[in-house]
Write an enzyme that holds these catalytic residues in place. Sequence first.
Site, PDB file in Angstrom:
ATOM      1  N   SER A  51      15.827  20.460 -14.825  1.00 55.78           N
ATOM      2  CA  SER A  51      14.926  21.647 -15.103  1.00 55.78           C
ATOM      3  C   SER A  51      15.406  22.799 -15.602  1.00 55.78           C
ATOM      4  O   SER A  51      16.492  23.315 -15.258  1.00 55.78           O
ATOM      5  CB  SER A  51      14.023  21.694 -13.895  1.00 55.78           C
ATOM      6  OG  SER A  51      13.318  23.036 -13.966  1.00 55.78           O
ATOM      7  N   HIS A 108       0.977  -1.276   0.123  1.00 57.95           N
ATOM      8  CA  HIS A 108      -0.090  -0.263   0.196  1.00 57.95           C
ATOM      9  C   HIS A 108       0.921   1.397   0.085  1.00 57.95           C
ATOM     10  O   HIS A 108       0.608   2.319   0.320  1.00 57.95           O
ATOM     11  CB  HIS A 108      -0.683   0.237   1.208  1.00 57.95           C
ATOM     12  CG  HIS A 108      -1.682  -1.119   1.424  1.00 57.95           C
ATOM     13  ND1 HIS A 108      -2.649  -1.445   0.806  1.00 57.95           N
ATOM     14  CD2 HIS A 108      -1.288  -2.178   2.335  1.00 57.95           C
ATOM     15  CE1 HIS A 108      -3.208  -2.776   1.326  1.00 57.95           C
ATOM     16  NE2 HIS A 108      -2.220  -3.275   2.007  1.00 57.95           N
TER      17      HIS A 108
END
Length: 497
Positions: free
Chosen positions: A293, A162
């Site tokens: 970036s 999970h």
Amino acid sequence: MTQPNDVYDNPLIGRYASKEMAERWGPLRKFRTWRRLWLALAEAEAELGVLADDGKSPRITAAHLAELRAHLDDIDLKNAAAHEKRLRHDVMAHVHALGDVAPDCKEIVHLGATSCYVTDNADLILMREGLNQLCESLASVIDALARFAVAWKDEPTLGFTHFQPAQLTTVGKRATLWLYDFVLDLKELERRRDGLLFRGAKGTTGTQASFLALFRDDHEKVKRLDALVAKKMGFEGRVFPVTGQTYTRKVDAQVLDALNGLAQSAHKWGTDLRLLAHRQEIDEPFEADQIGSSAMAYKRNPMRAERMCSLARFISGLPAMAAGTVATQWFERTLDDSACRRLYIPQAFLAADAVLRIALNLLTQKTGPDHSGLVVNRPVIARNVRELLPYMVTENLMMAAVRAGEDRQAVHEVVRQHSHAVTARVKDGTGSTAELLSRLQKEAAFEKVDFAAITGQGPQEFVGRSPQQVEEFVAEHVEPIRRAYAGVLGKTALLHV
């Protein structure tokens, strides 16, 4: 006049797929395959004795065949395009283009055949070749990922269910989960490759009526023609038993489903890598001058894994179109299959090729003197393990308490209550995970448990059989692949991504 850079350039060709795969699905390869199919048909018809109208002399001569063999590769695309513009039929355009350079063969080219003799059979040839290339590339990925798994089989790391911390595993054991998916994909790709059949010489609606007329009602010769053409094109003993005008489009859907299976595995692996990059536990290759970036100079994005996931998602969208084609073919054939097949079959192969090249790049691209491929950040992983190790050891503590006579469910409830209380304190900044062990030591349920003997062990003691599972998996499932593909491992061209 339109210039090359004025029009859309498919990124699968310009950016992602290998030259080999791109050329396989290019026009020259296709039309050269058509000519080889015409030659194979003419050769088979000549060998089986197709006669001229007088019923005595051969319709196809050695001179015809020699002329065909001399013009297998000299495709004039502009001339063929001019014919197609006039005729509005791609196959007949190339029949005429061949007749322009081999005029003596006009009367025997495409004799008894329908368009799908060349179009369908060529697609099957190219798909088999494409599947073989993908199998070889995938075997190289499996080999490289297995080496990664073995190298890190002993390195403890947090396991997640999970996406919440669970029991410890190892970096290498987790890699075997990715590996097994790819191993299953390879078996499926091999099955589809080895199971591909040849459409053969079936005639206009699959009844072989035209060939029966050519051979003057000799059914055995018609059957032998089908088998002989298949043999000449590398499909000996592997011919579709029945077809309409086309082979069943279910085969296309099955092939694309196999490519989609590969895409699923690559996407899962890429997603895991992206999540691990977020945790700073594993980084993908990052080159010295690489920019993460344009604005945030500090960033190191997992762009290879992201691109692999993106292309995998593209592949996963294609099988629905192939399935729709299967479902909507009317009777012996309808032409609405043609345009979409020109798109989704080649592009599925090109994208799958690109996905595998990126996968191999992730595993083997050298980015510095100290490492190549995936970078495992051991200090970060060890820090994360240390932080949550008190939770990880609770199952061993529970088992020790049960062996000492305690009720398993009662012990479980004690651990549950204390662990959630400690977690709440960690989250509000008033406590640490280390409190969990001191709390449990005070509980009567654990008074017979030797905490020092259990908690004093290193993380390696809590990874179960992870190292052994890696070794066993590689020996049993990867080594046979390495032997089968020994001649091609590592030879897949790397993509600079």
